[in-house]
Design an enzyme around this catalytic site. Structure first.
Site, PDB file in Angstrom:
ATOM      1  N   GLU A  40       0.676  -1.417  -0.338  1.00 34.38           N
ATOM      2  CA  GLU A  40       0.182   0.139  -0.312  1.00 34.38           C
ATOM      3  C   GLU A  40       0.860   1.328  -0.090  1.00 34.38           C
ATOM      4  OE1 GLU A  40      -4.357   1.571   2.628  1.00 34.38           O
ATOM      5  OE2 GLU A  40      -2.635   0.647   3.519  1.00 34.38           O
TER       6      GLU A  40
ATOM      7  N   LYS B 184      -9.920   2.345  -2.264  1.00 39.83           N
ATOM      8  CA  LYS B 184     -10.227   1.553  -0.927  1.00 39.83           C
ATOM      9  C   LYS B 184     -11.592   2.298  -0.805  1.00 39.83           C
ATOM     10  CE  LYS B 184      -8.070   1.796   3.418  1.00 39.83           C
ATOM     11  NZ  LYS B 184      -6.805   2.080   3.473  1.00 39.83           N
TER      12      LYS B 184
ATOM     13  N   CYS C  84      -5.778  -2.638   2.787  1.00 42.39           N
ATOM     14  CA  CYS C  84      -5.778  -2.839   4.142  1.00 42.39           C
ATOM     15  C   CYS C  84      -7.011  -2.299   4.688  1.00 42.39           C
ATOM     16  CB  CYS C  84      -5.232  -1.500   4.014  1.00 42.39           C
ATOM     17  SG  CYS C  84      -3.960  -0.795   6.192  1.00 42.39           S
TER      18      CYS C  84
END
Length: 269
Positions: A37, A107, A148
């Site tokens: 990331e 995301k 994440c």
């Protein structure tokens, strides 16, 4: 191919370092290479606007496309700060062996946390959430992408599996509070829940950084066993995966077939 790299304040240095490690993974025979990331940008709120690029004209996008062609491998570029109009997204780009962009995941769940005396971080102060689950197709099977904090939402992973995923790539930057507590547990849980491979790639740990990543990139198989796990420093590894294991585990323990979708409703009383 797992690339756990240290990220600095200099984008050019980050791209150079990533290029060397991608090439190393390719030389070791990786068919799929995955970065962490925010691999080109420090994981800091004030850095996201400074490092943000548009997809069409960005130097990082051109770099990733070239790297995929050079290695002849699928390449997931971890994530980068993407600028689109007046908004910035945390975006993961995946390229095929010819360098074509085949998947873009923004995301979906932004990481806002405030634990007194330990950590405070608000992605939502700078970033905009994406809206779409992401899968892409290869000759090895369908793969999903999450980033994440997305990892903490099992509904998303079940959607990816319903879309055919046999594995999910998760570039992530857990920290020294959440990492020791939840990192491995969450990857194993998502693998067991969905009977898929889970691939987690973290930046290497830099104790001098404003945000210190946990490290410990890992690969988990559909039975929930950790096949490989990194330490905290910079590291390149190639881990063999047998996608037939997904079929076997689902035959041995057919939990996905045992779902009672017609009954998953809460009756209010």
């Amino acid at each position: 191919g797992i690339v756990q790299m240290e990220v600095s304040q200099n984008k050019s240095d980050n791209l150079k370092r990533a290029g060397e490690m991608i090439l190393e993974a390719g030389e070791k025979g990786a068919d799929l290479i995955v970065l962490p990331e925010m691999f080109n940008c420090p994981y800091q709120q004030d850095c996201f606007p400074q490092f943000a690029e548009e997809i069409i004209s960005g130097e990082t996008v051109a770099f990733l496309s070239k790297a995929a062609r050079k290695t002849g491998s699928y390449l997931n570029g971890g994530s980068i700060p993407e600028r689109d109009g007046g908004k910035i997204y945390n975006t993961s780009l995946t390229f095929d062996p010819e360098g074509n962009l085949i998947a873009k995941h923004r995301k979906m769940h932004l990481f806002d946390i405030a634990i007194p005396g330990k950590i405070e971080f608000r992605e939502s102060a700078v970033l905009t959430p994406g809206n779409d689950p992401t899968v892409f197709t290869t000759e090895y099977g369908v793969l999903g992408v999450a980033i994440c904090y997305d990892l903490r939402f099992p509904e998303l992973f079940r959607l990816l599996v319903d879309g055919g995923a046999v594995g999910v790539i998760v570039p992530a930057a857990f920290n020294l509070t959440t990492g020791p507590a939840h990192w491995e547990t969450l990857f194993r849980a998502r693998a067991i829940d969905n009977q898929i491979f889970m691939i987690g790639t973290s930046p290497a740990r830099n104790e001098k950084a404003g945000y210190i990543a946990y490290g410990h990139s890992l690969v988990v198989d559909p039975w929930g066993e950790v096949l490989w796990k990194a330490g905290t420093g910079a590291e390149v590894a190639v881990v063999p995966l047998e996608t037939e294991q997904v079929i076997q585990v689902r035959e041995d323990l057919p939990l996905l077939a045992h779902r009672r979708l017609d009954r998953y409703q809460v009756k209010k009383v």
